[in-house]
Design a protein around this motif. Structure first.
Motif, PDB file in Angstrom:
ATOM      1  N   THR A 214       0.810  -1.220   0.000  1.00 24.36           N
ATOM      2  CA  THR A 214       0.000   0.000   0.000  1.00 24.36           C
ATOM      3  C   THR A 214       0.842   1.268   0.000  1.00 24.36           C
ATOM      4  N   ARG A 215       2.136   1.159   0.326  1.00 23.50           N
ATOM      5  CA  ARG A 215       3.037   2.304   0.227  1.00 23.50           C
ATOM      6  C   ARG A 215       4.183   1.922  -0.687  1.00 23.50           C
ATOM      7  N   ILE A 216       4.335   2.683  -1.758  1.00 24.48           N
ATOM      8  CA  ILE A 216       5.411   2.464  -2.728  1.00 24.48           C
ATOM      9  C   ILE A 216       6.167   3.779  -2.841  1.00 24.48           C
ATOM     10  N   VAL A 217       7.410   3.781  -2.412  1.00 27.44           N
ATOM     11  CA  VAL A 217       8.193   5.007  -2.309  1.00 27.44           C
ATOM     12  C   VAL A 217       9.307   4.976  -3.353  1.00 27.44           C
ATOM     13  N   ALA A 218       9.337   5.967  -4.228  1.00 24.58           N
ATOM     14  CA  ALA A 218      10.411   6.099  -5.213  1.00 24.58           C
ATOM     15  C   ALA A 218      11.369   7.186  -4.752  1.00 24.58           C
ATOM     16  N   VAL A 219      12.673   6.918  -4.852  1.00 27.67           N
ATOM     17  CA  VAL A 219      13.704   7.839  -4.390  1.00 27.67           C
ATOM     18  C   VAL A 219      14.665   8.132  -5.539  1.00 27.67           C
ATOM     19  N   ASP A 220      14.905   9.425  -5.791  1.00 30.25           N
ATOM     20  CA  ASP A 220      15.837   9.805  -6.847  1.00 30.25           C
ATOM     21  C   ASP A 220      16.221  11.263  -6.638  1.00 30.25           C
ATOM     22  N   ARG A 221      17.127  11.739  -7.496  1.00 31.63           N
ATOM     23  CA  ARG A 221      17.555  13.141  -7.441  1.00 31.63           C
ATOM     24  C   ARG A 221      17.004  13.948  -8.618  1.00 31.63           C
ATOM     25  N   VAL A 222      16.237  13.315  -9.486  1.00 30.57           N
ATOM     26  CA  VAL A 222      15.716  13.972 -10.685  1.00 30.57           C
ATOM     27  C   VAL A 222      14.203  14.079 -10.567  1.00 30.57           C
ATOM     28  N   ALA A 223      13.709  15.313 -10.483  1.00 23.27           N
ATOM     29  CA  ALA A 223      12.287  15.542 -10.229  1.00 23.27           C
ATOM     30  C   ALA A 223      11.394  14.940 -11.312  1.00 23.27           C
ATOM     31  N   GLU A 224      11.841  15.019 -12.578  1.00 24.44           N
ATOM     32  CA  GLU A 224      11.011  14.497 -13.666  1.00 24.44           C
ATOM     33  C   GLU A 224      10.813  12.988 -13.536  1.00 24.44           C
ATOM     34  N   ARG A 225      11.844  12.296 -13.102  1.00 20.50           N
ATOM     35  CA  ARG A 225      11.710  10.844 -12.951  1.00 20.50           C
ATOM     36  C   ARG A 225      10.808  10.499 -11.774  1.00 20.50           C
ATOM     37  N   LEU A 226      10.832  11.311 -10.747  1.00 21.59           N
ATOM     38  CA  LEU A 226       9.940  11.075  -9.611  1.00 21.59           C
ATOM     39  C   LEU A 226       8.488  11.328  -9.998  1.00 21.59           C
ATOM     40  N   SER A 227       8.250  12.334 -10.837  1.00 20.58           N
ATOM     41  CA  SER A 227       6.888  12.568 -11.328  1.00 20.58           C
ATOM     42  C   SER A 227       6.395  11.378 -12.141  1.00 20.58           C
ATOM     43  N   LEU A 228       7.287  10.840 -12.979  1.00 23.92           N
ATOM     44  CA  LEU A 228       6.921   9.654 -13.751  1.00 23.92           C
ATOM     45  C   LEU A 228       6.656   8.476 -12.831  1.00 23.92           C
ATOM     46  N   ALA A 229       7.464   8.330 -11.782  1.00 22.01           N
ATOM     47  CA  ALA A 229       7.249   7.240 -10.829  1.00 22.01           C
ATOM     48  C   ALA A 229       5.860   7.312 -10.207  1.00 22.01           C
ATOM     49  N   GLU A 230       5.405   8.511  -9.901  1.00 22.95           N
ATOM     50  CA  GLU A 230       4.059   8.666  -9.348  1.00 22.95           C
ATOM     51  C   GLU A 230       3.001   8.223 -10.354  1.00 22.95           C
ATOM     52  N   GLU A 231       3.212   8.560 -11.610  1.00 19.43           N
ATOM     53  CA  GLU A 231       2.259   8.155 -12.648  1.00 19.43           C
ATOM     54  C   GLU A 231       2.254   6.640 -12.839  1.00 19.43           C
ATOM     55  N   LEU A 232       3.368   5.990 -12.508  1.00 21.04           N
ATOM     56  CA  LEU A 232       3.490   4.535 -12.693  1.00 21.04           C
ATOM     57  C   LEU A 232       3.111   3.744 -11.441  1.00 21.04           C
ATOM     58  N   GLY A 233       2.751   4.424 -10.361  1.00 23.99           N
ATOM     59  CA  GLY A 233       2.267   3.687  -9.197  1.00 23.99           C
ATOM     60  C   GLY A 233       2.870   4.050  -7.865  1.00 23.99           C
ATOM     61  N   ALA A 234       3.892   4.913  -7.831  1.00 26.20           N
ATOM     62  CA  ALA A 234       4.467   5.308  -6.546  1.00 26.20           C
ATOM     63  C   ALA A 234       3.456   6.136  -5.761  1.00 26.20           C
ATOM     64  N   THR A 235       3.304   5.820  -4.482  1.00 31.81           N
ATOM     65  CA  THR A 235       2.409   6.593  -3.618  1.00 31.81           C
ATOM     66  C   THR A 235       3.145   7.734  -2.937  1.00 31.81           C
ATOM     67  N   HIS A 236       4.468   7.636  -2.836  1.00 36.39           N
ATOM     68  CA  HIS A 236       5.290   8.671  -2.231  1.00 36.39           C
ATOM     69  C   HIS A 236       6.582   8.783  -3.036  1.00 36.39           C
ATOM     70  N   THR A 237       7.187   9.968  -3.004  1.00 39.05           N
ATOM     71  CA  THR A 237       8.503  10.157  -3.617  1.00 39.05           C
ATOM     72  C   THR A 237       9.395  10.944  -2.666  1.00 39.05           C
ATOM     73  N   VAL A 238      10.696  10.729  -2.795  1.00 39.84           N
ATOM     74  CA  VAL A 238      11.681  11.483  -2.032  1.00 39.84           C
ATOM     75  C   VAL A 238      12.730  11.996  -3.007  1.00 39.84           C
ATOM     76  N   ASP A 239      12.859  13.316  -3.092  1.00 44.57           N
ATOM     77  CA  ASP A 239      13.860  13.948  -3.943  1.00 44.57           C
ATOM     78  C   ASP A 239      15.087  14.239  -3.084  1.00 44.57           C
ATOM     79  N   THR A 240      16.114  13.417  -3.222  1.00 48.95           N
ATOM     80  CA  THR A 240      17.286  13.545  -2.359  1.00 48.95           C
ATOM     81  C   THR A 240      18.208  14.682  -2.770  1.00 48.95           C
ATOM     82  N   SER A 241      17.853  15.421  -3.830  1.00 47.29           N
ATOM     83  CA  SER A 241      18.643  16.599  -4.163  1.00 47.29           C
ATOM     84  C   SER A 241      18.440  17.705  -3.131  1.00 47.29           C
ATOM     85  N   GLY A 242      17.334  17.610  -2.382  1.00 45.69           N
ATOM     86  CA  GLY A 242      17.084  18.633  -1.375  1.00 45.69           C
ATOM     87  C   GLY A 242      16.535  18.099  -0.070  1.00 45.69           C
ATOM     88  N   THR A 243      16.466  16.763   0.064  1.00 49.97           N
ATOM     89  CA  THR A 243      15.881  16.143   1.255  1.00 49.97           C
ATOM     90  C   THR A 243      16.768  15.010   1.730  1.00 49.97           C
TER      91      THR A 243
END
Length: 368
Positions: A214-243
């Motif tokens: 029920t929780r699928i977390v995608a982690v990356d430093r590229v915002a565009e790829r994290l947006s795509l991850a959300e469209e593909l099923g990620a429920t949460h994302t973490v952008d490590t370029s600033g977090t």
């Protein structure tokens, strides 16, 4: 009878791919000649081309092929001329792991697929000007208009599915999917974290979306790829370029940690953070491959809560079962692999390499 074809040859470590006429040996008893229609470009190809692995160069790489069988050896029974096939890794078929349904851990996997450059008996499959080239890469060397492939590399597939849409199943996609389905096997309500949103990581995200997690977390430093991850099923994302990753995952999981983590980056610092972020009895799957000999320091006491760290090759897939299932999911739209793919004519292989290295393209697929 030998066959002349055009292939992308890497002359030496760090050299570009250059198109050249080469000669393929006649198919052996358990080999088939395949006319390529598509071939995915993978980071493993780039690593070998850079000279980072002891594969014999000059040589022909490529290990995510798709095509049509033109001729078969005398002992081939699984495919016939005219069959549409996907090309994946090869294996001996006789060792304990092969017999047990785990051919990715074949006793002879390394020489047969990654570093040998020829058949198990030492003979060459590709030559140029009478000199042997490194070939038989993953049992196929599919960066060529024609490929001489091991029968155990071939999987017969639905001819109605466009080959460019499924070529990446041969390596990267089945690796990401297998990490989730074959190793993590998420339970109802579980949390899956994917470290790295490249082709393998996004494949893991798509696979997790087809499980009870029920929780699928995608982690990356590229915002565009994290947006795509959300469209593909990620429920949460973490952008490590600033977090910072550790507190972000602690917040998402309510301090309990992740039940399963897929590490695709090959960065040992990220790997260590992933291990620390596991829940009790959680599992981290190591997919990303740093240079040979790389080590990582771990807190031993931190592992005593039942944490597991599992290395993975090619999703621990049994290809004759896994790949047709994935092809069907692509055909039905349930595995939207097309969202990752950009196609390039075979002659533009160097542009595909550059776009992959720069991050412009997630998954280049060459078309013939």
């Amino acid at each position: 009878m030998s066959t002349t074809t055009r292939a992308a040859v890497v002359e030496s470590g760090g050299a570009p791919f250059t198109l050249s006429d080469v000669v393929l040996d006649a198919p052996g008893p358990h080999e088939a000649l395949v006319r390529m229609t598509a071939a995915g470009l993978c980071h493993t190809d780039l690593g070998v081309a850079s000279g980072g692995l002891p594969f014999p160069l000059p040589g022909v790489l490529g290990h995510e092929g798709a095509g049509v069988v033109e001729a078969v050896g005398s002992a081939v029974t699984g495919v016939a001329p005219g069959d549409h096939v996907l090309l994946s890794f090869t294996s001996c078929g006789h060792c304990r792991n092969c017999r047990g349904g785990h051919p990715a851990y074949c006793a002879t996997w390394l020489p047969l697929n990654l570093i040998g450059g020829g058949r198990a008996d030492g003979t060459s499959t590709i030559s140029r000007g009478g000199e042997a080239l490194g070939g038989h890469f993953f049992g196929q060397s599919s960066f060529a208009e024609l490929a001489l492939a091991d029968e155990r590399s071939l999987v017969k597939v639905d001819p109605d599915v466009p080959p460019a849409s499924i070529a990446p199943l041969g390596c990267g996609v089945q690796t990401g999917v297998g990490a989730v389905w074959n190793v993590l096997k998420p339970e109802t309500g579980g949390t899956v974290v994917v470290l790295g949103a490249g082709a393998v990581g996004l494949s893991a995200v798509m696979a997790a979306a087809l499980t009870p997690a029920t929780r699928i977390v995608a982690v990356d430093r590229v915002a565009e790829r994290l947006s795509l991850a959300e469209e593909l099923g990620a429920t949460h994302t973490v952008d490590t370029s600033g977090t910072d990753l550790a507190p972000a995952l602690a917040e998402i999981t309510g301090g309990q940690g992740a039940d399963g983590i897929v590490e695709t980056t090959g960065d040992v610092g990220v790997l260590r953070l992933g291990v620390d972020a596991l829940a009790a009895r959680g599992t981290l799957v190591v997919v990303g491959a740093p240079p040979f000999g790389t080590e990582v320091a771990l807190d031993v006491n931190g592992l005593l809560g039942g944490k597991r760290i599992v290395g993975l090759t090619l999703g621990d897939s049994e290809t004759q079962t896994m790949i047709p299932a994935l092809v069907r999911l692509v055909k039905d739209g349930r595995l939207p692999l097309h969202r990752l793919i950009s196609t390039y004519p075979f002659g533009d292989i160097d542009r595909a390499v550059q776009d992959m290295r720069s991050g412009k393209t997630i998954k280049p697929v060459l078309t013939f």
